[in-house]
Design a protein around this motif. Structure first.
Motif, PDB file in Angstrom:
ATOM      1  N   PRO A  63      22.491  -2.367  34.016  1.00  8.12           N
ATOM      2  CA  PRO A  63      23.746  -2.538  34.759  1.00  8.12           C
ATOM      3  C   PRO A  63      23.678  -1.951  36.176  1.00  8.12           C
ATOM      4  CG  PRO A  63      24.222  -1.855  32.527  1.00  8.12           C
ATOM      5  CD  PRO A  63      22.730  -1.744  32.709  1.00  8.12           C
ATOM      6  N   LYS A  69      26.470  -1.636  38.954  1.00 12.48           N
ATOM      7  CA  LYS A  69      27.527  -0.842  38.329  1.00 12.48           C
ATOM      8  C   LYS A  69      26.936   0.461  37.803  1.00 12.48           C
ATOM      9  CE  LYS A  69      30.273  -4.817  37.113  1.00 12.48           C
ATOM     10  NZ  LYS A  69      31.073  -5.494  36.124  1.00 12.48           N
ATOM     11  N   HIS A  71      26.815   2.526  35.275  1.00 12.92           N
ATOM     12  CA  HIS A  71      26.893   2.878  33.859  1.00 12.92           C
ATOM     13  C   HIS A  71      25.681   2.301  33.145  1.00 12.92           C
ATOM     14  CE1 HIS A  71      28.486  -1.195  33.019  1.00 12.92           C
ATOM     15  NE2 HIS A  71      29.314  -0.979  34.014  1.00 12.92           N
TER      16      HIS A  71
END
Length: 156
Positions: A63, A69, A71
């Motif tokens: 991710p 992103k 995370h």
């Protein structure tokens, strides 16, 4: 493996066959993904075990580098994990595709280690083999899987 790698492994490998999914999806706790990966790492060469670890890091952090992103794959929904893994299996970089395929192989080992999953998938169809099953209590019992009656010629 480190504790975080163990958490990642369970989450990443479950993404290949999410619980509650369609078809032959395993029930909650039916497949021991972490155990299968640890067994593969123990039984393989140091180089292969390193490859599994690199594959895990690539997938767990996908991710970040694939979507931008902050995370890990484990913090995503089950459907999101499956979608990211599908993208990794089709990635333009060969190494990413192959390392993800190695993780998928580990997930398959976990799935087919369970007699109940092999029976539902008809994997042993027509073979009439006995398998040793480990019950949740830790006791071992013999399980006879005779899914289809008839000779192997009829099955083929």
């Amino acid at each position: 493996m480190l504790a975080m790698e163990r958490r990642w492994a369970a989450a990443v490998l479950e993404g290949f066959a999410p619980v509650g999914g369609a078809g032959l999806a395993p029930a909650e706790g039916e497949a021991d993904y972490l155990g299968a990966m640890e067994q593969m790492m123990r039984a393989s060469t140091r180089k292969a075990a390193f490859g599994l670890r690199v594959a895990l890091w690539i997938a767990a952090l996908a991710p970040v580098w694939l979507l931008g992103k902050l995370h890990t794959l484990g913090s995503m929904s089950r459907e999101g994990r499956a979608e990211i893994l599908a993208r990794l299996l089709a990635h333009r970089v060969f190494l990413v595709r192959e390392l993800t395929l190695l993780l998928k192989l580990s997930a398959c080992m976990a799935l087919f280690a369970r007699p109940s999953l092999r029976e539902r998938s008809n994997y042993d169809r027509g073979l009439g083999l006995d398998y040793e099953a480990v019950e949740s209590s830790g006791e071992r019992s013999r399980v006879h899987l005779d899914v289809v009656a008839g000779s192997s010629e009829e099955v083929a």
